[in-house]
Design a protein around this motif. Structure first.
Motif, PDB file in Angstrom:
ATOM      1  N   VAL A  10       0.835  -1.201   0.000  1.00  0.00           N
ATOM      2  CA  VAL A  10       0.000   0.000   0.000  1.00  0.00           C
ATOM      3  C   VAL A  10       0.869   1.251   0.000  1.00  0.00           C
ATOM      4  O   VAL A  10       0.502   2.291  -0.520  1.00  0.00           O
ATOM      5  CB  VAL A  10      -0.988   0.004   1.195  1.00  0.00           C
ATOM      6  CG1 VAL A  10      -0.251   0.062   2.514  1.00  0.00           C
ATOM      7  CG2 VAL A  10      -1.957   1.160   1.092  1.00  0.00           C
ATOM      8  N   LEU A  11       2.082   1.126   0.585  1.00  0.00           N
ATOM      9  CA  LEU A  11       2.958   2.290   0.669  1.00  0.00           C
ATOM     10  C   LEU A  11       3.818   2.491  -0.582  1.00  0.00           C
ATOM     11  O   LEU A  11       4.767   3.268  -0.559  1.00  0.00           O
ATOM     12  CB  LEU A  11       3.852   2.171   1.909  1.00  0.00           C
ATOM     13  CG  LEU A  11       3.081   2.269   3.242  1.00  0.00           C
ATOM     14  CD1 LEU A  11       3.983   1.917   4.416  1.00  0.00           C
ATOM     15  CD2 LEU A  11       2.480   3.651   3.430  1.00  0.00           C
ATOM     16  N   GLY A  67      -2.994   6.201  -7.006  1.00  0.00           N
ATOM     17  CA  GLY A  67      -4.268   6.345  -6.299  1.00  0.00           C
ATOM     18  C   GLY A  67      -4.621   5.064  -5.577  1.00  0.00           C
ATOM     19  O   GLY A  67      -4.756   4.002  -6.185  1.00  0.00           O
ATOM     20  N   GLU A  68      -4.759   5.171  -4.266  1.00  0.00           N
ATOM     21  CA  GLU A  68      -4.949   3.996  -3.421  1.00  0.00           C
ATOM     22  C   GLU A  68      -6.356   3.417  -3.559  1.00  0.00           C
ATOM     23  O   GLU A  68      -7.334   4.144  -3.611  1.00  0.00           O
ATOM     24  CB  GLU A  68      -4.712   4.432  -1.978  1.00  0.00           C
ATOM     25  CG  GLU A  68      -4.865   3.390  -0.928  1.00  0.00           C
ATOM     26  CD  GLU A  68      -4.789   4.062   0.451  1.00  0.00           C
ATOM     27  OE1 GLU A  68      -3.688   4.455   0.854  1.00  0.00           O
ATOM     28  OE2 GLU A  68      -5.839   4.230   1.073  1.00  0.00           O
ATOM     29  N   SER A  69      -6.404   2.109  -3.613  1.00  0.00           N
ATOM     30  CA  SER A  69      -7.687   1.412  -3.773  1.00  0.00           C
ATOM     31  C   SER A  69      -8.076   0.722  -2.475  1.00  0.00           C
ATOM     32  O   SER A  69      -7.213   0.305  -1.717  1.00  0.00           O
ATOM     33  CB  SER A  69      -7.537   0.365  -4.876  1.00  0.00           C
ATOM     34  OG  SER A  69      -8.526  -0.627  -4.754  1.00  0.00           O
ATOM     35  N   PRO A  70      -9.385   0.563  -2.239  1.00  0.00           N
ATOM     36  CA  PRO A  70      -9.786  -0.337  -1.158  1.00  0.00           C
ATOM     37  C   PRO A  70      -9.302  -1.755  -1.462  1.00  0.00           C
ATOM     38  O   PRO A  70      -9.028  -2.099  -2.621  1.00  0.00           O
ATOM     39  CB  PRO A  70     -11.310  -0.274  -1.174  1.00  0.00           C
ATOM     40  CG  PRO A  70     -11.657   0.992  -1.881  1.00  0.00           C
ATOM     41  CD  PRO A  70     -10.543   1.211  -2.877  1.00  0.00           C
ATOM     42  N   HIS A  71      -9.239  -2.571  -0.436  1.00  0.00           N
ATOM     43  CA  HIS A  71      -8.717  -3.928  -0.541  1.00  0.00           C
ATOM     44  C   HIS A  71      -9.459  -4.727  -1.632  1.00  0.00           C
ATOM     45  O   HIS A  71     -10.665  -4.917  -1.541  1.00  0.00           O
ATOM     46  CB  HIS A  71      -8.894  -4.607   0.822  1.00  0.00           C
ATOM     47  CG  HIS A  71      -8.177  -5.904   0.966  1.00  0.00           C
ATOM     48  ND1 HIS A  71      -7.021  -6.212   0.286  1.00  0.00           N
ATOM     49  CD2 HIS A  71      -8.449  -6.984   1.739  1.00  0.00           C
ATOM     50  CE1 HIS A  71      -6.619  -7.415   0.641  1.00  0.00           C
ATOM     51  NE2 HIS A  71      -7.472  -7.917   1.503  1.00  0.00           N
ATOM     52  N   ARG A  75     -10.096  -3.937  -4.728  1.00  0.00           N
ATOM     53  CA  ARG A  75     -10.862  -3.204  -5.754  1.00  0.00           C
ATOM     54  C   ARG A  75      -9.981  -2.540  -6.809  1.00  0.00           C
ATOM     55  O   ARG A  75     -10.464  -1.729  -7.602  1.00  0.00           O
ATOM     56  CB  ARG A  75     -11.750  -2.131  -5.118  1.00  0.00           C
ATOM     57  CG  ARG A  75     -12.460  -2.544  -3.861  1.00  0.00           C
ATOM     58  CD  ARG A  75     -13.436  -3.681  -4.065  1.00  0.00           C
ATOM     59  NE  ARG A  75     -13.950  -4.113  -2.776  1.00  0.00           N
ATOM     60  CZ  ARG A  75     -14.201  -5.361  -2.431  1.00  0.00           C
ATOM     61  NH1 ARG A  75     -13.994  -6.339  -3.295  1.00  0.00           N
ATOM     62  NH2 ARG A  75     -14.649  -5.644  -1.240  1.00  0.00           N
ATOM     63  N   ALA A  90     -11.226  -2.335 -10.372  1.00  0.00           N
ATOM     64  CA  ALA A  90     -12.361  -1.431 -10.570  1.00  0.00           C
ATOM     65  C   ALA A  90     -11.892   0.024 -10.557  1.00  0.00           C
ATOM     66  O   ALA A  90     -12.299   0.825 -11.404  1.00  0.00           O
ATOM     67  CB  ALA A  90     -13.425  -1.665  -9.498  1.00  0.00           C
ATOM     68  N   VAL A  91     -11.022   0.353  -9.602  1.00  0.00           N
ATOM     69  CA  VAL A  91     -10.495   1.718  -9.533  1.00  0.00           C
ATOM     70  C   VAL A  91      -9.721   2.037 -10.817  1.00  0.00           C
ATOM     71  O   VAL A  91      -9.890   3.095 -11.426  1.00  0.00           O
ATOM     72  CB  VAL A  91      -9.609   1.899  -8.281  1.00  0.00           C
ATOM     73  CG1 VAL A  91      -8.909   3.252  -8.295  1.00  0.00           C
ATOM     74  CG2 VAL A  91     -10.436   1.749  -7.009  1.00  0.00           C
ATOM     75  N   ALA A 105     -13.741 -10.972  -8.091  1.00  0.00           N
ATOM     76  CA  ALA A 105     -14.784 -10.539  -9.022  1.00  0.00           C
ATOM     77  C   ALA A 105     -14.315  -9.351  -9.849  1.00  0.00           C
ATOM     78  O   ALA A 105     -14.425  -9.353 -11.081  1.00  0.00           O
ATOM     79  CB  ALA A 105     -16.058 -10.185  -8.257  1.00  0.00           C
ATOM     80  N   GLU A 106     -13.766  -8.333  -9.169  1.00  0.00           N
ATOM     81  CA  GLU A 106     -13.324  -7.133  -9.885  1.00  0.00           C
ATOM     82  C   GLU A 106     -12.275  -7.495 -10.934  1.00  0.00           C
ATOM     83  O   GLU A 106     -12.271  -6.959 -12.043  1.00  0.00           O
ATOM     84  CB  GLU A 106     -12.730  -6.106  -8.905  1.00  0.00           C
ATOM     85  CG  GLU A 106     -13.752  -5.381  -8.040  1.00  0.00           C
ATOM     86  CD  GLU A 106     -14.243  -6.193  -6.859  1.00  0.00           C
ATOM     87  OE1 GLU A 106     -13.766  -7.334  -6.666  1.00  0.00           O
ATOM     88  OE2 GLU A 106     -15.120  -5.702  -6.123  1.00  0.00           O
TER      89      GLU A 106
END
Lengths: 251, 182, 356
Positions: A55-56, A66-70, A72, A75-76, A104-105
């Motif tokens: 993440v870092l 651009g950081e994504s939720p876990h 995703r 999709a982002v 899924a994404e």
């Protein structure tokens, strides 16, 4: 006359990696920085880091991120790429991120043929949270949630996401590599470069799965970790080009 | 004066279009209008209905628990809406398909043999809804027939002129041949 | 023109410069997604995606928002539960987006009838962490057009998710509407934070991970200061016949329309009853309610739920006046007649006709 043969890539920020000794992320970050510089796309690249150790990544890579939720990331990245079709968009995801919570994404982004590149770092565990079983953990492999080893009857078998993605029409290039030796690191660099070039040519979804050592959670030393990849992991996850419909169009 | 009208029939009878035409005509006459279609989980079959409220003032609820008027194209719709109609309300029935008797004596009933008229004049059932609308307008004077014609032109802009001619003829037929009485 | 509510929102969004939409099928809001599919295809620089899930849809919007696009998604109650992760990330990363919730009966799968059970979810954050979305609740076709434009403006101005809260009736009903003038999103002021490749500028990142606890606290206070400024600037409400009222009904959206009809009836009977209709649910029109409480000693909150907004009314009043509640959850649409009976019985029970 002295000749400089090795230096910090320009796109690698002057920060000390927080990654554990022997971790594959540091190598991969360096490769990505080199590739972006060599392809001269720093001005038009956007990366999407995951939740997890990497993440870092934006602390190290000197590019837009651009950081994504876990899970995703795909999709982002789809939202970014569709809004800016001429930019080079890549995701950087771990095995828990991409093959469990984000399955899924990922499958649907590949199936739509999203013109993005995914770098899938497979270390067989959830590294950041303490080495729990990942969907990719091998049968018999110890993890903090599979004491005594992963049991097929209880935990199911390791999933091969790359092979699954290869079944989608929209994926055009999928290769599995590793960073356990200088030779394999060079192969990995070639694969990621090819994936970026495929995206830049607008040809579809590309993914490079990188088998990566996690000595801390594997409870091994660095050398043994690299050996374990060579001797054990590649039995379940063989190194190969899984799919390439691009052929000679991209050198 | 607030008046709420329910248009009801089988899905496919053009019930929603009938209500939509009426709502557009009333809007063009400067009235306040709401149009509320019924919506359900099922896609086909069953009854379709919509409620149109027309008023000189702001309309609060678009729902009609006791409508002033009902335009009924089939038997199930009569069963469903007859008892809800307000005291002194008005009902326009498609007498070609509705063979049930109305059971209330505090409402006014109008009849239009819409399917027979459509068959006879156009050899086609498709204009049943427009014939019924003509009957409804003639019975209630809620808008002028001219406003409905204008709404037809607005909504079916670009359609062939012979279709427009059938629509206009249907309106007139309904308006002329609507019969008062149960 | 006479237009269905869900189409009004979709068309107004495009006219407001929305160029990215991702959605997933769910009743009763499919008409919105379908309208977007058709209309976005005619706009050269617009993207419509039918996503594989509600979660994917909101995260695609998150990505599009990172590039500066005016982006939107829409769903109905169960879908909004799934979108909460993305909304929390939008709020945390301070990214603009517009989210439509066509509320239906719940909890669980519930039904597809109009309801107002998602008030808490929308106004109190809904996802994890300390945040709010701006929440707007239109009560007519025209307001759906106007508030859609406002939603995009507020999203950009405050770099915040904005939720438009309607229900199946608002979405399905047609009313005469004057649509907003279309704008070209390229004419909007440039955004300083967007990701589009670090060309002629230092690289940027957008993130919500803040491991340092002091920095995280500061970020929370920063968001809070933003919410304070939103609360100062953005409150919207309508007052109807409140000047001489002994009893004021508080309701929003569809419930407010029904209450208005009821108030018209009881006024004809000589009862002095008014309506306060919150249009912005977050920020909540606390000041207007407190102001009314100087004269009005009884408030009746009417919701199509078992009572959610009523808590905000009570918090606003802090015991200054009596708060009564009437609710019909589960998708029931009350009639004005029913509500007028509720109002008049309360009015007489409290002897309000004697308070002159």
């Amino acid at each position: 006359m002295e000749k400089k043969v090795f230096e910090r890539p320009k796109l690698l920020k002057k920060a000390v990696f927080h990654y554990c000794p022997g971790c594959g992320h540091s190598i991969l970050h360096r490769l990505i920085a080199e590739i972006i510089e060599e392809l001269d796309i720093a001005h038009k690249v956007v990366g999407v880091p995951p939740a997890g150790c990497a993440v870092l990544a934006y602390d190290y890579l000197d590019i837009d991120m651009g950081e994504s939720p876990h899970g995703r990331c795909a999709a982002v990245a789809t939202g970014i790429k569709r809004s800016l079709p001429d930019r080079v968009v890549f995701t950087y995801q771990g095995d828990g991120d991409i093959a469990a919570i984000g399955t899924a994404e990922t499958i649907h982004a590949a199936n739509r043929g999203e013109n993005i590149t995914t770098i899938f770092v497979n270390n067989g565990c959830y590294g950041m949270t303490g080495g729990q079983m990942a969907p990719t953990t091998l049968i018999g492999q110890n993890s903090s949630t599979t004491p005594g080893g992963r049991d097929y009857a209880r935990d199911g078998a390791p999933i091969d996401l790359s092979e699954m993605l290869a079944l989608t029409k929209g994926s055009v290039y999928i290769e599995r590599t590793t960073v356990n030796s200088p030779a394999n690191i060079r192969k990995t660099k070639r694969a990621i470069t090819r994936a970026f070039k495929i995206q830049m040519a607008g040809l579809g979804f590309s993914l490079v799965e990188v088998l990566s050592p996690c000595p801390t959670n594997w409870k091994m030393n660095t050398v043994d970790s690299c050996k374990w990849i060579e001797e054990t992991i590649t039995k379940t996850y063989p190194l190969k080009v899984i799919k390439d419909t691009v052929g000679d169009k991209i050198q | 004066m607030l008046k709420k009208t329910v248009f009801a029939g089988f899905g496919g009878q053009g019930v929603l279009m009938m209500g939509y035409l009426y709502a557009v005509a009333a809007m063009r006459e400067g009235k306040e209008v709401t149009y509320l279609p019924s919506y359900g989980a099922e896609m086909r079959g069953g009854t379709a209905n919509c409620t149109i409220a027309v008023s000189d003032e702001e309309i609060f609820s678009p729902v009609a628990s006791s409508p002033d008027h009902a335009v009924i194209l089939n038997n199930p719709s009569l069963i469903k809406f007859e008892s809800a109609l307000t005291r002194g309300g008005l009902i326009v029935l498609n007498s070609s398909l509705v063979d049930r008797k109305t059971s209330r004596d505090d409402i006014t009933v109008y009849r239009v043999p819409a399917n027979e008229l459509a068959k006879k004049h156009f050899n086609d059932d498709r204009s049943v809804n427009i014939i019924m609308l003509g009957g409804f307008i003639a019975a209630t004077k809620m808008t002028s027939i001219e406003s409905i014609v204008k709404a037809l032109h607005e909504i079916f802009k670009g359609k062939k002129s012979d279709i427009m001619a059938i629509n206009e003829k249907s309106l007139t037929l309904g308006a002329e041949l609507v019969i008062k009485g149960a | 023109m006479l237009m269905r509510g869900s189409h009004v929102i979709a068309e107004s969004a495009i006219r407001a410069g929305c160029r990215f939409y991702a959605g997933y099928p769910i009743t009763p809001q499919n008409e919105l997604t379908e309208y977007m599919a058709g209309a976005m295809a005619k706009v050269s620089d617009a993207t419509f995606i039918q996503a594989e899930s509600e979660i994917a849809a909101i995260n695609m919007v998150l990505g599009a928002a990172m590039t500066g696009a005016r982006a939107m998604t829409s769903s109905s109650s169960p879908g909004l539960s799934l979108k909460q992760e993305g909304i929390s990330f939008l709020a945390a990363s301070e990214l603009p987006a517009v989210i439509i919730n066509t509320m239906r009966g719940g909890p669980g799968l519930g039904n597809i009838a109009p309801a107002q059970g998602d008030y808490f979810q929308a106004t109190k954050g809904g996802g994890h962490g300390d945040y709010h979305s701006i929440v707007l609740a239109p009560a007519s076709g025209q307001e759906q057009a106007d508030l859609t434009v406002k939603a995009f403006e507020c999203a950009d101005r405050y770099r915040s998710p904005v939720i438009i809260l309607i229900d199946g009736m608002m979405g399905q009903m047609m009313e005469p509407v004057i649509l907003p003038e279309p704008i070209d999103p390229r004419s909007l002021p440039p955004k300083s934070y967007i990701l589009n490749g670090a060309s002629q500028r230092p690289s940027r990142f957008i993130k919500s991970l803040i491991l340092d606890t002091r920095d995280m606290e500061e970020h929370n206070w920063k968001l809070q200061r933003k919410y304070e400024s939103i609360t100062r600037d953005l409150i919207l409400h309508e007052s109807y016949l409140t000047n001489d009222a002994n009893l004021v009904v508080i309701a929003y959206g569809t419930a407010a329309r029904i209450a208005k009809g009821a108030i018209k009836r009881v006024r004809e009977m000589g009862l002095k009853v008014g309506l306060l209709r919150p249009i912005s649910l977050y920020p909540f029109p606390k000041g207007a309610i407190v102001e009314l409480s100087r004269i009005v000693k009884h408030f009746l909150v009417f919701e199509m739920s078992t009572g959610q907004m009523v808590e905000d009314v009570k918090l606003s009043l802090e015991g200054r006046s009596k708060v009564h509640f009437y609710g019909r959850p589960g998708g029931i649409i009350s009639t004005p007649d029913e509500i007028s009976k509720v109002i008049s019985s309360l009015y007489y029970r409290q002897n309000l006709e004697e308070e002159q």
